[in-house]
Enzyme design. Structure first.
Site, PDB file in Angstrom:
ATOM      1  N   HIS A   7       0.834  -1.203   0.000  1.00 21.04           N
ATOM      2  CA  HIS A   7       0.000   0.000   0.000  1.00 21.04           C
ATOM      3  C   HIS A   7       0.871   1.256   0.000  1.00 21.04           C
ATOM      4  CE1 HIS A   7      -3.542  -2.398   0.523  1.00 21.04           C
ATOM      5  NE2 HIS A   7      -4.303  -1.338   0.639  1.00 21.04           N
TER       6      HIS A   7
ATOM      7  N   LYS B 236     -10.740  -9.506   4.805  1.00 16.53           N
ATOM      8  CA  LYS B 236     -11.482 -10.189   5.873  1.00 16.53           C
ATOM      9  C   LYS B 236     -11.311  -9.436   7.179  1.00 16.53           C
ATOM     10  CE  LYS B 236      -7.947 -12.621   8.129  1.00 16.53           C
ATOM     11  NZ  LYS B 236      -7.699 -12.683   9.560  1.00 16.53           N
TER      12      LYS B 236
END
Lengths: 272, 184
Positions: free
Chosen positions: B37, B100
């Site tokens: 990221h 998740k």
């Protein structure tokens, strides 16, 4: 014919145990998950559990790791005092983990904690205990980062409530550790002693009869309603294990070791 | 409601979905976790576009078989670790986040009708692998296979539960409000 060295026998048993743990979930855990799937009343919770059960089946059939986070192998070695071990146990474990990385395979996710650069050192932890007898008994538990990251250690004040600390830890972490989880509590001892107690409980079988405190903690955790994957439901935890040890009158260490649904374990014993 | 979506997924494609809907995705998805990221956001020569992209929080287990990459297991990782950097990823045009465990309210608020969060069952590495048809490319390989960005061709990738919709409605927040109330 050359005689296989004790070291080689040990290494190959460790590799087999790792292979088994990564690819086949123990029967007690599978049964607990299947029971949970039946007991859930919400469709969403049922669907998460059925996906998990399907994944377990596929992994076992293919002989592949059920989760891409092949985790940190935690070994617990019970060393019989009559055994004679002519090799370096820690080095042999490292060799086994290294070979298993290619064979199983395991994900290479070890990094230097400061630079975050990939590390060549095999990643594992081991607890060594001397016991009676002439056998070496080894258990391995594979611990993923999702659940290890939310494990907690509280140096509580003696008048603080243990259950509140545990419930808060579970509540605040919601779906992060891949519930339904297994919760291992180490209560008492010292700062590091409580963590070791908690970790050791995770090697226990879910078939073991729970005591009143464990049953009460499980009920309270499941009352939180976090459910499978944090999406709501009755099953937040499959089991709570508690181990305690005396502590200083001024202290109350409480360690909460959390394991994900992929409670991957295997064991073996050999005579040396 | 259960729907099939094809990438690229545009902002107008995600708007009508509500929490609780189920989605299956076919097309191209990119894995990215912590380091990736930061790298994606700071890279002035980003090798792929985030516009209408589908980001998958996953560190797959992949081995190199000669010249080809073989996916062994590829389930989702804990999305909460990407909470801080996700609003910037959304701002750059990503419309779909798969992971998740859920994400923060700051992330949910950053979606503003143009991105949604889909939950894949955690730990289900083989279920996910079975829906991956091909490894198309790998970026930032120097981060290691776990942290690298993998460009994957997927077919009917799912089941994906809309857990945070584009309007910022989050199942996780709803559940946490209930569990916090039961705690006190």
């Amino acid at each position: 014919m050359t005689r296989t060295s004790a070291r080689e026998t040990f290494i190959s048993c460790v590799i087999d145990a790792l292979q088994e743990a990564e690819t086949q979930l123990p029967r007690d855990v599978k049964e607990a998950l299947a029971r949970a799937a039946k007991a859930e009343t919400s469709e969403r919770a049922k669907e998460q559990l059925y996906a998990i059960l399907e994944n377990i089946k596929l992994a076992a059939a293919a002989g592949l790791p059920m989760c891409q986070d092949t985790g940190i192998p935690i070994f617990s070695l019970e060393i019989g005092r009559e055994t004679s071990i002519d090799f370096n146990l820690k080095e042999a474990l490292a060799t086994a983990v290294r070979r298993a990385t290619d064979l199983v395979p395991l994900r290479e996710h070890a990094v230097d904690p400061i630079t975050r650069v990939s590390s060549d050192e095999p990643l594992f932890d081991a607890l060594y205990n001397i016991c009676d007898g002439d056998e070496l008994s080894v258990a391995v538990l594979v611990k993923g980062a999702g659940s290890e990251n939310v494990s907690a250690l509280g140096m509580l004040e003696p008048t603080q409530d243990v259950a509140s600390f545990v419930l808060k830890t579970v509540c605040e972490n919601g779906g992060k550790p891949c519930p339904p989880i297994i919760v291992g509590l180490g209560i008492g001892s010292t700062f590091d002693g409580s963590a070791r107690l908690a970790k050791k409980t995770l090697f226990r079988s879910l078939d073991e009869k729970e005591n009143a405190f464990e049953a009460q903690m499980l009920e309270q955790i499941n009352n939180l309603g976090i459910g499978p994957m944090g999406l709501g439901g009755r099953t937040t935890a499959l089991r709570v294990f508690v181990e305690k040890a005396p502590c200083h009158t001024a202290m109350l260490p409480v360690a909460v070791a959390i394991q994900c649904w992929a409670d991957r374990k295997a064991r073996f014993r050999i005579k040396l | 409601m259960s729907s099939a979506l094809k990438t690229p997924i545009r902002p107008e494609d995600v708007r009508h979905f509500k929490v609780g809907d189920v989605v299956y995705i076919s097309g191209v998805i990119y894995t990215a976790r912590d380091t990736a990221h930061a790298k994606i956001l700071s890279d002035s020569q980003r090798p792929f576009s985030l516009r209408n992209a589908c980001i998958y929080h996953s560190g797959p287990l992949i081995v190199k078989d000669g010249p080809t990459y073989r996916v062994i297991a590829a389930g989702p990782t804990t999305s909460a670790r990407m909470n801080k950097l996700t609003p910037a990823i959304v701002k750059e045009g990503a419309t779909t986040i798969i992971g998740k465990g859920g994400m923060s309210s700051e992330v949910a608020n950053s979606f503003s009708n143009r991105c949604f969060y889909l939950a894949f069952p955690g730990g289900c590495g083989i279920l996910a692998k079975d829906r991956i048809e091909e490894v198309l490319d790998v970026y930032y390989e120097e981060l290691g296979f776990t942290e690298a960005v993998w460009k994957l061709q997927v077919r009917d990738f799912g089941p994906l539960l809309v857990a945070i919709d584009s309007h910022g409605e989050s199942i996780y927040e709803r559940i946490q409000t209930i569990s916090r109330a039961r705690l006190s």
